[in-house]
Design an enzyme around this catalytic site. Sequence first.
Site, short mmCIF file in Angstrom:
data_model
loop_
_atom_site.label_atom_id
_atom_site.label_comp_id
_atom_site.label_asym_id
_atom_site.label_seq_id
_atom_site.Cartn_x
_atom_site.Cartn_y
_atom_site.Cartn_z
N SER A 99 0.21 -54.68 6.96
CA SER A 99 0.97 -54.04 5.90
C SER A 99 0.50 -52.61 5.69
CB SER A 99 0.76 -54.84 4.60
OG SER A 99 1.19 -54.10 3.49
N ALA A 100 1.42 -51.77 5.25
CA ALA A 100 1.07 -50.39 4.91
C ALA A 100 0.08 -50.35 3.75
CB ALA A 100 2.33 -49.62 4.53
N ASP A 108 5.61 -73.95 10.14
CA ASP A 108 5.64 -73.45 8.76
C ASP A 108 5.27 -74.65 7.89
OD1 ASP A 108 7.51 -70.85 7.40
OD2 ASP A 108 6.61 -72.40 6.13
N ASN A 125 8.27 -51.15 3.79
CA ASN A 125 8.90 -52.04 2.79
C ASN A 125 10.14 -52.73 3.35
OD1 ASN A 125 7.11 -50.22 1.29
ND2 ASN A 125 7.97 -51.21 -0.51
N GLY A 170 10.10 -68.22 7.01
CA GLY A 170 10.05 -67.27 5.90
C GLY A 170 11.01 -66.11 6.12
N LYS A 225 -5.31 -58.48 4.52
CA LYS A 225 -4.65 -57.81 5.65
C LYS A 225 -5.67 -56.95 6.40
CE LYS A 225 -0.69 -59.61 5.23
NZ LYS A 225 -0.34 -60.65 6.20
N ASP A 230 0.53 -76.73 9.07
CA ASP A 230 -0.21 -75.64 8.42
C ASP A 230 -0.92 -74.81 9.50
OD1 ASP A 230 -1.19 -75.29 5.28
OD2 ASP A 230 -2.44 -74.30 6.79
N ASN A 246 6.74 -71.53 1.09
CA ASN A 246 7.66 -70.53 0.52
C ASN A 246 8.95 -70.45 1.35
OD1 ASN A 246 8.34 -68.57 -1.41
ND2 ASN A 246 7.66 -66.90 -0.07
N TYR A 262 -4.89 -59.51 -1.81
CA TYR A 262 -3.88 -59.60 -0.75
C TYR A 262 -4.11 -58.49 0.29
CZ TYR A 262 0.46 -58.76 1.73
OH TYR A 262 1.37 -58.53 2.72
P1 NAD Z 1 7.46 -65.34 3.34
O1 NAD Z 1 6.68 -65.93 2.23
O2 NAD Z 1 8.94 -65.30 3.22
O3 NAD Z 1 7.09 -66.05 4.71
C1 NAD Z 1 5.81 -66.59 4.97
C2 NAD Z 1 6.00 -68.00 5.50
O4 NAD Z 1 4.72 -68.55 5.82
C3 NAD Z 1 6.66 -68.94 4.48
O5 NAD Z 1 7.73 -69.62 5.10
C4 NAD Z 1 5.54 -69.91 4.09
O6 NAD Z 1 6.03 -71.19 3.81
C5 NAD Z 1 4.67 -69.89 5.33
N1 NAD Z 1 3.24 -70.17 5.13
C6 NAD Z 1 2.39 -69.64 4.23
N2 NAD Z 1 1.15 -70.11 4.44
C7 NAD Z 1 1.22 -70.95 5.50
C8 NAD Z 1 0.28 -71.75 6.22
N3 NAD Z 1 -1.01 -71.79 5.88
N4 NAD Z 1 0.71 -72.50 7.26
C9 NAD Z 1 2.03 -72.48 7.64
N5 NAD Z 1 2.96 -71.76 6.99
C10 NAD Z 1 2.56 -71.00 5.95
O7 NAD Z 1 6.89 -63.85 3.58
P2 NAD Z 1 7.47 -62.67 4.47
O8 NAD Z 1 7.97 -61.60 3.57
O9 NAD Z 1 8.34 -63.20 5.52
O10 NAD Z 1 6.12 -62.13 5.09
C11 NAD Z 1 5.66 -62.53 6.39
C12 NAD Z 1 4.33 -61.86 6.66
O11 NAD Z 1 4.49 -60.44 6.58
C13 NAD Z 1 3.23 -62.21 5.66
O12 NAD Z 1 2.00 -62.31 6.35
C14 NAD Z 1 3.21 -61.03 4.73
O13 NAD Z 1 1.97 -60.83 4.12
C15 NAD Z 1 3.53 -59.90 5.70
N6 NAD Z 1 4.11 -58.71 5.03
C16 NAD Z 1 5.21 -58.84 4.23
C17 NAD Z 1 5.72 -57.72 3.57
C18 NAD Z 1 6.93 -57.86 2.66
O14 NAD Z 1 7.15 -56.94 1.85
N7 NAD Z 1 7.73 -58.92 2.75
C19 NAD Z 1 5.13 -56.46 3.74
C20 NAD Z 1 4.03 -56.35 4.58
C21 NAD Z 1 3.52 -57.49 5.22
N1 UFG Z 2 9.53 -51.08 -8.72
C1 UFG Z 2 10.18 -50.93 -9.93
N2 UFG Z 2 10.63 -52.04 -10.57
C2 UFG Z 2 10.47 -53.30 -10.06
C3 UFG Z 2 9.79 -53.44 -8.82
C4 UFG Z 2 9.33 -52.31 -8.19
O1 UFG Z 2 10.35 -49.82 -10.41
O2 UFG Z 2 10.89 -54.28 -10.68
C5 UFG Z 2 9.08 -49.87 -8.00
C6 UFG Z 2 7.58 -49.80 -7.75
O3 UFG Z 2 6.93 -49.21 -8.82
C7 UFG Z 2 7.52 -48.99 -6.45
C8 UFG Z 2 8.81 -49.37 -5.72
O4 UFG Z 2 9.67 -49.91 -6.71
O5 UFG Z 2 7.57 -47.62 -6.75
C9 UFG Z 2 8.61 -50.43 -4.64
O6 UFG Z 2 7.93 -51.54 -5.18
P1 UFG Z 2 7.83 -52.93 -4.42
O7 UFG Z 2 7.10 -53.88 -5.32
O8 UFG Z 2 9.16 -53.33 -3.92
O9 UFG Z 2 6.95 -52.58 -3.13
P2 UFG Z 2 5.47 -51.99 -3.02
O10 UFG Z 2 5.58 -50.71 -2.23
O11 UFG Z 2 4.80 -51.92 -4.31
O12 UFG Z 2 4.72 -53.12 -2.18
C10 UFG Z 2 5.28 -53.69 -1.01
C11 UFG Z 2 4.79 -55.14 -0.85
C12 UFG Z 2 3.32 -55.15 -0.58
C13 UFG Z 2 3.01 -54.29 0.60
C14 UFG Z 2 3.54 -52.89 0.40
C15 UFG Z 2 3.33 -52.04 1.62
O13 UFG Z 2 5.03 -55.85 -2.03
O14 UFG Z 2 2.93 -56.46 -0.26
O15 UFG Z 2 4.95 -52.95 0.13
O16 UFG Z 2 3.87 -52.70 2.73
F1 UFG Z 2 1.69 -54.24 0.76
#
Ligand code: NAD
Ligand code: UFG
Length: 322
Positions: free
Chosen positions: A124-125, A31, A178, A10, A152, A58, A35, A148
């Site tokens: 996550s924050a 993986d 972020n 991912g 966490k 998985d 996704n 979601y």
């Molecule tokens: P992503 O979707 O790109 O990566 C997640 C990966 O896990 C994918 O490759 C998917 O195929 C795999 N996956 C999902 N369920 C699975 C399962 N049951 N078994 C095996 N593989 C599985 O997401 P990411 O942005 O890389 O996020 C990674 C982690 O960080 C996640 O737990 C997400 O919740 C957390 N996180 C992400 C963000 C963000 O903004 N991207 C912020 C805070 C926390």
């Molecule tokens: N925003 C827009 N237009 C868009 C998308 C977002 O104006 O099309 C704004 C939102 O209102 C926010 C900022 O951009 O003010 C950031 O939004 P994101 O959706 O990029 O990020 P968030 O802070 O809402 O949430 C992200 C992840 C969550 C995670 C959180 C804290 O999506 O999973 O950061 O880590 F929980």
Amino acid sequence: MKILVTGGLGYIGSHTVVELLEKGHEVVIIDNLYNSQKATHDKITAITHKPSTFVKMDATNYEGLKQLCKKHQFDGIIHFAGYKAVGESVAKPLMYYYNNLLSTITLARVAIEEGINKFIFSSSATVYGDGVSPLNEEAPLMERTNPYGETKAMSERILTDVAKANPTLNVILLRYFNPVGAHKSGLIGEVPNGTPNNLMPYITQVAKGLRDKLYIFGNDYPTIDGTGVRDYIHVVDLAKGHVAALEANKTGVNIYNLGTGKGTSVLELVNAFMSVNKVNIPYEITSRRAGDIATCYANVNKAKKELKWEAKYNVEDMVKDA
Ligand code: NAD
Ligand code: UFG
């Protein structure tokens, strides 16, 4: 060290595997490709010129994980696998509770049974809810507005309880702010399916001409310009934070914020993107998005002090690499 990385193909996982390999660690990725694409594994190899193993599996597959762990004798697990779309989690709560919680429970069980004593979890924050920024790790966990976020907070709780009952298991909970940007090679990055939920992938799709304009969700927040403020962190910095956490040899349960400590508004990010990349991003201000908060940024002193890690990239680097 020999590390099992779940969700390692991912967005954040693939960047972390690159940094682990660069630092000489051995990596086995699992993986289920829900996704991500298998081709990402070849891209990781192309970037690092170092071998790693990929197994399509998985993270809820107890028997499969047991066999894998017996074969490889891992020193640690970094658990990224999970679903992450906030809106989808509201529509499909069971899917989120099932996958995100069962994967954490299964991996913790296997870690204890197989004597793996380092466990790093992607939190996550979002667990801070509408808390007051800058947020430090002691800030109270506020009510989450979506399943979601609950998964966490619950995973954090489960791992904390399991580590307390099993002192050989050392847990690090990393609370990401972020994550944005991509590896400089351009070979790996964030490729969301369908309409992006998050700001940066939406901006890049507008820049590519895939979408007409960006919708900015509200300009009436109590912030510098009325738009939402977040702590954007370059995904490569975030990936290096995992390596630092792994190598820090912390015992018990430890929690770290991974952010830059700086808040950036939506308009500031869009303007930086336009000026650095010399591309126009048409936008329209619309109403607030349900569940959004005004401001969220980290206090990063703890990670700096205890992990000897801090983010190096600034917003200009992030918008360029995105
Ligand atoms: P992503 O979707 O790109 O990566 C997640 C990966 O896990 C994918 O490759 C998917 O195929 C795999 N996956 C999902 N369920 C699975 C399962 N049951 N078994 C095996 N593989 C599985 O997401 P990411 O942005 O890389 O996020 C990674 C982690 O960080 C996640 O737990 C997400 O919740 C957390 N996180 C992400 C963000 C963000 O903004 N991207 C912020 C805070 C926390
Ligand atoms: N925003 C827009 N237009 C868009 C998308 C977002 O104006 O099309 C704004 C939102 O209102 C926010 C900022 O951009 O003010 C950031 O939004 P994101 O959706 O990029 O990020 P968030 O802070 O809402 O949430 C992200 C992840 C969550 C995670 C959180 C804290 O999506 O999973 O950061 O880590 F929980």
